[in-house]
Design an enzyme around this catalytic site. Structure first.
Site, PDB file in Angstrom:
ATOM      1  N   HIS A  31     -23.458 -20.213 -44.052  1.00 25.00           N
ATOM      2  CA  HIS A  31     -22.968 -20.023 -45.427  1.00 25.00           C
ATOM      3  C   HIS A  31     -21.782 -20.926 -45.750  1.00 25.00           C
ATOM      4  O   HIS A  31     -20.859 -20.528 -46.460  1.00 25.00           O
ATOM      5  CB  HIS A  31     -22.578 -18.557 -45.666  1.00 25.00           C
ATOM      6  CG  HIS A  31     -23.742 -17.618 -45.614  1.00 25.00           C
ATOM      7  ND1 HIS A  31     -24.534 -17.364 -46.714  1.00 25.00           N
ATOM      8  CD2 HIS A  31     -24.265 -16.884 -44.600  1.00 25.00           C
ATOM      9  CE1 HIS A  31     -25.489 -16.502 -46.372  1.00 25.00           C
ATOM     10  NE2 HIS A  31     -25.354 -16.206 -45.101  1.00 25.00           N
TER      11      HIS A  31
ATOM     12  N   ASP B 298     -22.654 -13.911 -40.371  1.00 26.32           N
ATOM     13  CA  ASP B 298     -24.038 -13.458 -40.528  1.00 26.32           C
ATOM     14  C   ASP B 298     -24.973 -14.655 -40.679  1.00 26.32           C
ATOM     15  O   ASP B 298     -24.553 -15.753 -41.039  1.00 26.32           O
ATOM     16  CB  ASP B 298     -24.151 -12.576 -41.776  1.00 26.32           C
ATOM     17  CG  ASP B 298     -23.682 -13.306 -43.029  1.00 26.32           C
ATOM     18  OD1 ASP B 298     -22.616 -13.955 -42.959  1.00 26.32           O
ATOM     19  OD2 ASP B 298     -24.375 -13.257 -44.054  1.00 26.32           O
ATOM     20  N   GLU B 299     -26.235 -14.399 -40.424  1.00 24.67           N
ATOM     21  CA  GLU B 299     -27.315 -15.326 -40.747  1.00 24.67           C
ATOM     22  C   GLU B 299     -27.053 -16.772 -40.335  1.00 24.67           C
ATOM     23  O   GLU B 299     -27.046 -17.680 -41.154  1.00 24.67           O
ATOM     24  CB  GLU B 299     -27.589 -15.294 -42.256  1.00 24.67           C
ATOM     25  CG  GLU B 299     -28.049 -13.938 -42.733  1.00 24.67           C
ATOM     26  CD  GLU B 299     -28.389 -13.933 -44.201  1.00 24.67           C
ATOM     27  OE1 GLU B 299     -29.548 -13.670 -44.516  1.00 24.67           O
ATOM     28  OE2 GLU B 299     -27.504 -14.196 -45.038  1.00 24.67           O
ATOM     29  N   VAL B 300     -26.825 -16.976 -39.038  1.00 24.44           N
ATOM     30  CA  VAL B 300     -26.765 -18.352 -38.549  1.00 24.44           C
ATOM     31  C   VAL B 300     -28.198 -18.744 -38.217  1.00 24.44           C
ATOM     32  O   VAL B 300     -28.841 -18.119 -37.383  1.00 24.44           O
ATOM     33  CB  VAL B 300     -25.888 -18.455 -37.282  1.00 24.44           C
ATOM     34  CG1 VAL B 300     -25.766 -19.906 -36.851  1.00 24.44           C
ATOM     35  CG2 VAL B 300     -24.521 -17.854 -37.543  1.00 24.44           C
TER      36      VAL B 300
ATOM     37  N   ASP C 293     -24.343  -9.249 -37.249  1.00 31.63           N
ATOM     38  CA  ASP C 293     -25.180 -10.213 -36.528  1.00 31.63           C
ATOM     39  C   ASP C 293     -24.682 -10.613 -35.130  1.00 31.63           C
ATOM     40  O   ASP C 293     -25.473 -10.585 -34.174  1.00 31.63           O
ATOM     41  CB  ASP C 293     -25.404 -11.475 -37.375  1.00 31.63           C
ATOM     42  CG  ASP C 293     -25.939 -11.156 -38.762  1.00 31.63           C
ATOM     43  OD1 ASP C 293     -25.376 -10.240 -39.407  1.00 31.63           O
ATOM     44  OD2 ASP C 293     -26.887 -11.818 -39.205  1.00 31.63           O
TER      45      ASP C 293
END
Ligand SMILES: *[C@@H]1O[C@H](CO)[C@@H](O)[C@H](O)[C@H]1NC(C)=O
Ligand SMILES: *[C@@H]1O[C@H](CO)[C@@H](O)[C@H](O)[C@H]1NC(C)=O
Ligand SMILES: *[C@@H]1O[C@H](CO)[C@@H](O)[C@H](O)[C@H]1NC(C)=O
Ligand SMILES: *[C@@H]1O[C@H](CO)[C@@H](O)[C@H](O)[C@H]1NC(C)=O
Ligand SMILES: *[C@@H]1O[C@H](CO)[C@@H](O)[C@H](O)[C@H]1NC(C)=O
Ligand SMILES: *[C@@H]1O[C@H](CO)[C@@H](O)[C@H](O)[C@H]1NC(C)=O
Ligand SMILES: *[C@@H]1O[C@H](CO)[C@@H](O)[C@H](O)[C@H]1NC(C)=O
Ligand SMILES: *[C@@H]1O[C@H](CO)[C@@H](O)[C@H](O)[C@H]1NC(C)=O
Length: 557
Positions: A277, A346-348, A398
Site C-alpha cells: 500500500h 497488511d496485504e503484502v 497479516d
C-alpha cells in the site's frame, strides 16, 4: 389496479404517520411494506443511545428553563470540560421556542465532580465510568473518575432531555444511571487516500462519534492512491504523492483535528501502512519501492497485471527504506499525542518481490526459503524501529498470520473474513488463533461499513448490531484480549458527498454493541431507539441516513 394498490399503501402510511405525529415521540418510522408491521416497543422520548449499563427510570418529570439552568464543575482549569459544558447546554436548549412547564418542579443545575484532574489527551484504557443522577431534591449530579467519563455523562444528560410536542416545554425524568463501556476501544477508521476527505467532514464525523460515545479515530492517512499528509521532513511525499496541492492535510490541519477530537474525548490514531500500500511514496521517492520484473529478470519496472504494477511495495533489502521510515515515524510521534501508531502491514503481495533478482540474491545470502521470511525480516526491523522511537503499535493481522513475533503489547486488528473474500477464513477462526498467541485485539471484520447489503440494505445495521467481537471459541481470559472494535470506512466509493450518510446511523449500531454490549439483542426495540438516535443526530446537524420509511418530526419536509 397497481395504482389503486399503491394509493392504498400510501394512504395507510399517512394515516399511521398522522396518528403518531402528536404522540410525544420526536421520530417516527414505519414498515417497508404494510404486510410486515413493525414489532417491538417505541422508544420513550429521551432514551439515550447507546443504552446505559444501568438505568433506573422514573415517571416523575421535571422541567428545565433555558435562562436559569446551569451545569457547573469542580474542575475550573480543564478546557475540555468547560468547552463540553458550553456545547451541551446548546444541544439541550436547541429549540429557540422551547419553554418551561411552571407546574412541574424545576431542574436548576447539574454539578459535575471529576476525581482526576488530568485533562490532557485521551489514551487507550482510560476510565470512562460515570454516575448521573437527576432528582428534584438533589438536583443533577454527575460523578466521574476522569474528565472523559464526565464527557460521556454530559452526552447522556443531553439525550435524556426531551420536549413536550405541543407546549415545547423542556422535560427530563428523575433518573439514576450507572454507566461504563463494555469495551475500551470503540473506533472508526476513515481512509483519506482513496478519496481526500475535507477537514470539515472529518470534524463532523468526530461530532457524530461523540454523540455515540465512540473514542478512537483511526486515520488511515495514506495508501497506494495518494499521500495527502504533509511531512515536514519529506515535503515531497505530499507535493508529488497527493492528488493535488489542495488535497493535502497540512500539519496545522492535523493539529486542529487532534484538538477537535481531544475536546470530545476521542483519540486520533494515525496509520502509515507499509510495506504494501505504498505506491504513492514512489512519486517522490521511487528508490524506496521494489522494482518489479514482469516477464524476465533483465528488465525492471515492468508490470504484470493483475499480479503487480511496475513498482508498488517498499523494498525490504534497501537500507534507505529503514532510515526513511524511522525519520517519518519520529515526525509522527511528535505531531500525534498518541502512545500508539498503526503500522498497517497488511496485504503484502509477494509476487513482485519474487520477480526481483536482487531480492532473490538477498534471500539466498540470508538463507531465507520463502518471501514470508522476507516479510518477517521487514516487520522485525520496523518493530525494532518503533521500539527505539518509543511507540507502541497496532498492526493488521497479516504478519501474525504469517508467523511474525511482535511485541507483547501489540494490538492486532482483525479484518479478514470469508464474507469479504471467499478465500479468507471466517474471522472467528483467526481471532481464536491470535488470542491463543496472547495478543490483544480489535475486531473490524464484521464492520466494513463501506459495503452495503444487497438485497436487504435495511439489514445492515442489524448485522453490525449482532456482531459480538468476543464470539470466537476461547477461554474467558482469551476473550478479554478483545479491547473493542472498529467500524471501517474505506473510501473507494466514498468522499465528502456520502461519507457521513454512509457511516451514520449504521455506525451507531456498532457504538451500542461496543458500549452497552446488550446480552440479548432485541432488534425490534433497538430499531425504534436507533431511529430516535438518527433523528437526534439529524437535529444536531449530522445528515444521518434513514433506516426505514417514516420521518423525523422537525424535518418532515
Ligand atoms: C417519563 O415520565 C413520563 C410521565 O410519567 C412517562 O410516561 C415516561 O415513560 C417516562 N420516560 C422515561 C424515559 O422513563
Ligand atoms: C419560533 O416561533 C416563531 C413564532 O411563532 C416562529 O415564527 C418560528 O418559526 C419558530 N421557530 C422555530 C425554529 O420553530
Ligand atoms: C425562566 O427563567 C427566567 C429567568 O429566571 C424567568 O424570567 C422566566 O419567567 C422563566 N420561565 C418560566 C416559563 O418560568
Ligand atoms: C471520587 O473520590 C471519592 C473520594 O475518594 C469517592 O468516594 C468517589 O467514589 C470517587 N468517585 C468515583 C466516580 O469514583
Ligand atoms: C523535492 O523534489 C525536488 C524536485 O525533484 C528536488 O529538487 C528536491 O531536492 C526534493 N527535495 C527533497 C527534500 O528531497
Ligand atoms: C524482457 O522483457 C522485456 C519487456 O517485456 C522485453 O522488452 C525484452 O525483450 C525481454 N528480454 C528477454 C531477454 O526476453
Ligand atoms: C517459509 O519457510 C519457513 C522455513 O522453512 C517455514 O517454517 C515456513 O512455514 C514457510 N512459510 C510459508 C508461508 O511457506
Ligand atoms: C467452536 O467450536 C465448535 C466445536 O469444536 C465448532 O463446532 C464451532 O464451529 C466453533 N465455532 C467457531 C466460531 O469457530
Amino acid at each position: 389496479m397497481k395504482y389503486l394498490k399503491m394509493l392504498f399503501k400510501f394512504s395507510l402510511y399517512f394515516a399511521v404517520a398522522f396518528l403518531f405525529h402528536f404522540s410525544g415521540v420526536n421520530s417516527f418510522i414505519t414498515y417497508i411494506e404494510p404486510r410486515h408491521p413493525l414489532r417491538g416497543s417505541r422508544a420513550k422520548p429521551g432514551t439515550p443511545w447507546p443504552l446505559p449499563q444501568r438505568w433506573i427510570q422514573s415517571q416523575k418529570v421535571l422541567s428545565l428553563n433555558s435562562s436559569n439552568f446551569r451545569i457547573s464543575s469542580n474542575l475550573k482549569d480543564c478546557d475540555v470540560l468547560t468547552a463540553a459544558i458550553q456545547r451541551y447546554e446548546k444541544f439541550i436548549f436547541a429549540d429557540v421556542n422551547g419553554t418551561q412547564n411552571p407546574l412541574l418542579p424545576t431542574l436548576l443545575q447539574v454539578n459535575v465532580f471529576v476525581n482526576e484532574t488530568s485533562c490532557a489527551y485521551p489514551q487507550q484504557g482510560d476510565d470512562e465510568y460515570y454516575l448521573l443522577e437527576i432528582s428534584s431534591v438533589k438536583q443533577g449530579v454527575i460523578e466521574a473518575r476522569t474528565v472523559w467519563g464526565a464527557l460521556r455523562a454530559l452526552e447522556t444528560l443531553s439525550q435524556l432531555v426531551y420536549q413536550n410536542e405541543k407546549t415545547r416545554a423542556y422535560l427530563v425524568n428523575e433518573t439514576r444511571i450507572d454507566d461504563w463501556p463494555a469495551y475500551s476501544y470503540r473506533g472508526i477508521l476513515i481512509d483519506t487516500a482513496r478519496h481526500f476527505i475535507p477537514v470539515s467532514t472529518l470534524k463532523q464525523n468526530l461530532d457524530a462519534m461523540a454523540f455515540n460515545k465512540m473514542n478512537v479515530f483511526h486515520w488511515h492517512l495514506v495508501d497506494d492512491q495518494s499521500f495527502p499528509f504533509e511531512s515536514k521532513t519529506f515535503p515531497n511525499l505530499s507535493k508529488y504523492g497527493a492528488y493535488s496541492e489542495k488535497q493535502v492535510y497540512s500539519q496545522t490541519d492535523v493539529k486542529s483535528i487532534i484538538e477537535y477530537a481531544r475536546l470530545r474525548g476521542i483519540r486520533v490514531l494515525p496509520e502509515i501502512d507499509s510495506p504494501g500500500h505504498t505506491k504513492s511514496f514512489g512519486k517522490a521517492y521511487p528508490e524506496l519501492l521494489t522494482p518489479c520484473y514482469g516477464y524476465n529478470s533483465s528488465t525492471p519496472y515492468v508490470p504484470k497485471y493483475p499480479h503487480f504494477s511496475e513498482a508498488e511495495t517498499l523494498n525490504p533489502i534497501e537500507e534507505n527504506v529503514y532510515t526513511f521510515m524511522s525519520n517519518l515515524f519520529q515526525e509522527l510521534k511528535i505531531l500525534f499525542p498518541e502512545k500508539y501508531v498503526h503500522l498497517g502491514m497488511d496485504e503484502v503481495y509477494y509476487e513482485c518481490w519474487e520477480s526481483n533478482p536482487n531480492i532473490q540474491f538477498f534471500m539466498k545470502v540470508n538463507k531465507m526459503q520463502n518471501t514470508s521470511q522476507l516479510e518477517q525480516y521487514y516487520v522485525g526491523r520496523m518493530l525494532q524501529i518503533m521500539k527505539n522511537i518509543g511507540y507502541k503499535y497496532m498492526i493488521w493481522q497479516d504478519p501474525i498470520d504469517n508467523g511474525v513475533q511482535a511485541a507483547d503489547d501489540t494490538i492486532v486488528q482483525i479484518w479478514k473474513d470469508s464474507r469479504l473474500d471467499s478465500k479468507l477464513g471466517e474471522w472467528r477462526e483467526s481471532a481464536e488463533i491470535i488470542a491463543k498467541k496472547g495478543y490483544r485485539m480489535v475486531v473490524s471484520a464484521c464492520w466494513y461499513l463501506n459495503y452495503i447489503n444487497y438485497p436487504y440494505p435495511g439489514k445492515d445495521w442489524e448485522n453490525f448490531y449482532e456482531c459480538n467481537p468476543r464470539s470466537f471459541n476461547g477461554s474467558n481470559e482469551e476473550k478479554q484480549l478483545v479491547l473493542g472494535g472498529e467500524a471501517c470506512l474505506w473510501t473507494e466509493f466514498v468522499d465528502s458527498t456520502n461519507l457521513i450518510s454512509r457511516l451514520w446511523p449504521r455506525a451507531s449500531a456498532v457504538a451500542e454493541r461496543l458500549w452497552t454490549n446488550p446480552q440479548t439483542a432485541n432488534l425490534d426495540d433497538a430499531r425504534f431507539r436507533l431511529d430516535q438516535q438518527r433523528c437526534r443526530l439529524f437535529r444536531r446537524g449530522i445528515p444521518a441516513a434513514p433506516i426505514l420509511n417514516g420521518f423525523c418530526e422537525d424535518y418532515a419536509i
